[in-house]
Design a protein around this motif. Sequence first.
Motif, PDB file in Angstrom:
ATOM      1  N   GLY A  84      -9.409   6.228   5.793  1.00  0.00           N
ATOM      2  CA  GLY A  84      -7.975   5.960   5.929  1.00  0.00           C
ATOM      3  C   GLY A  84      -7.471   4.857   5.021  1.00  0.00           C
ATOM      4  O   GLY A  84      -6.256   4.666   4.890  1.00  0.00           O
ATOM      5  N   ASP A  85      -8.379   4.144   4.386  1.00  0.00           N
ATOM      6  CA  ASP A  85      -7.969   3.096   3.443  1.00  0.00           C
ATOM      7  C   ASP A  85      -7.624   3.676   2.080  1.00  0.00           C
ATOM      8  O   ASP A  85      -7.105   2.970   1.208  1.00  0.00           O
ATOM      9  CB  ASP A  85      -9.084   2.064   3.268  1.00  0.00           C
ATOM     10  CG  ASP A  85      -9.413   1.323   4.552  1.00  0.00           C
ATOM     11  OD1 ASP A  85     -10.572   0.912   4.714  1.00  0.00           O
ATOM     12  OD2 ASP A  85      -8.506   1.163   5.398  1.00  0.00           O
ATOM     13  N   SER A  86      -7.933   4.942   1.863  1.00  0.00           N
ATOM     14  CA  SER A  86      -7.620   5.583   0.584  1.00  0.00           C
ATOM     15  C   SER A  86      -6.122   5.548   0.351  1.00  0.00           C
ATOM     16  O   SER A  86      -5.344   6.043   1.173  1.00  0.00           O
ATOM     17  CB  SER A  86      -8.119   7.035   0.578  1.00  0.00           C
ATOM     18  OG  SER A  86      -9.531   7.087   0.657  1.00  0.00           O
ATOM     19  N   ALA A  87      -5.725   4.948  -0.749  1.00  0.00           N
ATOM     20  CA  ALA A  87      -4.303   4.748  -1.043  1.00  0.00           C
ATOM     21  C   ALA A  87      -4.186   4.096  -2.410  1.00  0.00           C
ATOM     22  O   ALA A  87      -5.185   3.735  -3.031  1.00  0.00           O
ATOM     23  CB  ALA A  87      -3.649   3.845   0.010  1.00  0.00           C
ATOM     24  N   ARG A 127       0.855  -1.182   0.000  1.00  0.00           N
ATOM     25  CA  ARG A 127       0.000   0.000   0.000  1.00  0.00           C
ATOM     26  C   ARG A 127       0.893   1.236   0.000  1.00  0.00           C
ATOM     27  O   ARG A 127       1.884   1.293   0.736  1.00  0.00           O
ATOM     28  CB  ARG A 127      -0.901   0.016   1.234  1.00  0.00           C
ATOM     29  CG  ARG A 127      -1.837   1.207   1.311  1.00  0.00           C
ATOM     30  CD  ARG A 127      -2.830   1.044   2.436  1.00  0.00           C
ATOM     31  NE  ARG A 127      -2.195   1.084   3.739  1.00  0.00           N
ATOM     32  CZ  ARG A 127      -2.844   0.809   4.879  1.00  0.00           C
ATOM     33  NH1 ARG A 127      -4.097   0.445   4.845  1.00  0.00           N
ATOM     34  NH2 ARG A 127      -2.196   0.893   6.017  1.00  0.00           N
ATOM     35  N   GLN A 128       0.521   2.217  -0.829  1.00  0.00           N
ATOM     36  CA  GLN A 128       1.321   3.433  -0.925  1.00  0.00           C
ATOM     37  C   GLN A 128       0.421   4.638  -0.778  1.00  0.00           C
ATOM     38  O   GLN A 128      -0.557   4.797  -1.509  1.00  0.00           O
ATOM     39  CB  GLN A 128       2.056   3.508  -2.271  1.00  0.00           C
ATOM     40  CG  GLN A 128       3.004   4.689  -2.394  1.00  0.00           C
ATOM     41  CD  GLN A 128       3.767   4.681  -3.695  1.00  0.00           C
ATOM     42  OE1 GLN A 128       3.369   4.040  -4.669  1.00  0.00           O
ATOM     43  NE2 GLN A 128       4.885   5.392  -3.738  1.00  0.00           N
ATOM     44  N   THR A 129       0.746   5.485   0.179  1.00  0.00           N
ATOM     45  CA  THR A 129       0.021   6.734   0.351  1.00  0.00           C
ATOM     46  C   THR A 129       0.902   7.876  -0.136  1.00  0.00           C
ATOM     47  O   THR A 129       2.118   7.725  -0.299  1.00  0.00           O
ATOM     48  CB  THR A 129      -0.374   6.953   1.810  1.00  0.00           C
ATOM     49  OG1 THR A 129       0.796   6.832   2.634  1.00  0.00           O
ATOM     50  CG2 THR A 129      -1.394   5.921   2.257  1.00  0.00           C
ATOM     51  N   LEU A 130       0.279   9.018  -0.346  1.00  0.00           N
ATOM     52  CA  LEU A 130       0.966  10.161  -0.940  1.00  0.00           C
ATOM     53  C   LEU A 130       2.183  10.567  -0.125  1.00  0.00           C
ATOM     54  O   LEU A 130       2.109  10.719   1.088  1.00  0.00           O
ATOM     55  CB  LEU A 130      -0.007  11.338  -1.044  1.00  0.00           C
ATOM     56  CG  LEU A 130       0.340  12.421  -2.060  1.00  0.00           C
ATOM     57  CD1 LEU A 130       0.381  11.842  -3.467  1.00  0.00           C
ATOM     58  CD2 LEU A 130      -0.662  13.563  -1.972  1.00  0.00           C
ATOM     59  N   TYR A 145      -2.925   0.719  -4.059  1.00  0.00           N
ATOM     60  CA  TYR A 145      -2.624  -0.660  -3.686  1.00  0.00           C
ATOM     61  C   TYR A 145      -1.831  -1.294  -4.827  1.00  0.00           C
ATOM     62  O   TYR A 145      -2.298  -1.384  -5.958  1.00  0.00           O
ATOM     63  CB  TYR A 145      -3.904  -1.432  -3.365  1.00  0.00           C
ATOM     64  CG  TYR A 145      -4.512  -0.942  -2.073  1.00  0.00           C
ATOM     65  CD1 TYR A 145      -5.345   0.176  -2.066  1.00  0.00           C
ATOM     66  CD2 TYR A 145      -4.195  -1.546  -0.862  1.00  0.00           C
ATOM     67  CE1 TYR A 145      -5.854   0.675  -0.864  1.00  0.00           C
ATOM     68  CE2 TYR A 145      -4.705  -1.066   0.329  1.00  0.00           C
ATOM     69  CZ  TYR A 145      -5.531   0.054   0.320  1.00  0.00           C
ATOM     70  OH  TYR A 145      -6.024   0.542   1.508  1.00  0.00           O
ATOM     71  N   ARG A 192      -5.837   2.538  -7.510  1.00  0.00           N
ATOM     72  CA  ARG A 192      -6.002   3.703  -6.618  1.00  0.00           C
ATOM     73  C   ARG A 192      -7.399   3.670  -6.019  1.00  0.00           C
ATOM     74  O   ARG A 192      -8.391   3.739  -6.740  1.00  0.00           O
ATOM     75  CB  ARG A 192      -5.778   5.012  -7.370  1.00  0.00           C
ATOM     76  CG  ARG A 192      -5.920   6.223  -6.448  1.00  0.00           C
ATOM     77  CD  ARG A 192      -5.445   7.510  -7.072  1.00  0.00           C
ATOM     78  NE  ARG A 192      -4.020   7.507  -7.365  1.00  0.00           N
ATOM     79  CZ  ARG A 192      -3.059   7.665  -6.483  1.00  0.00           C
ATOM     80  NH1 ARG A 192      -3.357   7.829  -5.202  1.00  0.00           N
ATOM     81  NH2 ARG A 192      -1.793   7.667  -6.857  1.00  0.00           N
ATOM     82  N   GLN A 223       4.796   8.831   0.512  1.00  0.00           N
ATOM     83  CA  GLN A 223       5.431   7.731   1.242  1.00  0.00           C
ATOM     84  C   GLN A 223       5.857   6.627   0.288  1.00  0.00           C
ATOM     85  O   GLN A 223       5.336   6.500  -0.819  1.00  0.00           O
ATOM     86  CB  GLN A 223       4.462   7.144   2.276  1.00  0.00           C
ATOM     87  CG  GLN A 223       4.030   8.131   3.342  1.00  0.00           C
ATOM     88  CD  GLN A 223       5.210   8.595   4.178  1.00  0.00           C
ATOM     89  OE1 GLN A 223       6.079   7.814   4.551  1.00  0.00           O
ATOM     90  NE2 GLN A 223       5.251   9.892   4.474  1.00  0.00           N
ATOM     91  N   THR A 266     -10.182   5.392  -3.590  1.00  0.00           N
ATOM     92  CA  THR A 266     -10.628   6.605  -2.909  1.00  0.00           C
ATOM     93  C   THR A 266     -11.908   6.276  -2.167  1.00  0.00           C
ATOM     94  O   THR A 266     -12.883   5.814  -2.769  1.00  0.00           O
ATOM     95  CB  THR A 266     -10.894   7.741  -3.903  1.00  0.00           C
ATOM     96  OG1 THR A 266      -9.698   8.002  -4.646  1.00  0.00           O
ATOM     97  CG2 THR A 266     -11.318   9.007  -3.176  1.00  0.00           C
TER      98      THR A 266
END
Lengths: 112, 115
Positions: free
Chosen positions: B85-88, B36-39, B90, B111, B41, B113
Amino acid sequence: AQSVSQHNHHVILSEAASLELGCNYSYGGTVNLFWYVQYPGQHLQLLLKYFSGDPLVKGIKGFEAEFIKSKFSFNLRKPSVQWSDTAEYFCAVTGSARQLTFGSGTQLTVLP
Amino acid sequence: DTGVSQDPRHKITKRGQNVTFRCDPISEHNRLYWYRQTLGQGPEFLTYFQNEAQLEKSRLLSDRFSAERPKGSFSTLEIQRTEQGDSAMYLCASSLAAGGSDGYTFGSGTRLTVV
């Protein structure tokens, strides 16, 4: 547990400048080291990897990296960057774990 | 074409809904990973399969997350009762060799949202 630090969050260079992106890892055992690049809107692509042997590793697109065991470092270098090198660069490591542990990335912007 | 396919590319869902993502690895790769990758990071490891066996799960993978690889080929990642918070993004990756000596190959990601 293994961890990776990339100290430069954002680097801005002019074309033809030299590049060095820092990467330090934390792990006491044998590590395998990787650099990945992510161009805007694209998937992660492998630039180069180090497993053993010559600590100076050459990758694609003119990139190279040097593994310095005593410094726990694996810095990425390129002698002359191009506008097309604008991307996000990730250092990653596998140690005892089978999966990659990534750093937080460095955004490189190359000005034409 | 990366060789690792992920579907869908984008998913917008309402909070509380369930979502499922699919990953098709490179056919000869027996190892499959979800990240999982968030903005801002780097990708964070979620889970790992060798063939059909799920061998590792990150503490990031709460009970709402489940992954399968029923025949050792494609894999699915399901998130139940999605939260904002699951927005990311994958990401799925595959490799042939242990430790990734062949280099892990990543897909383009899904992605998510959550609104």
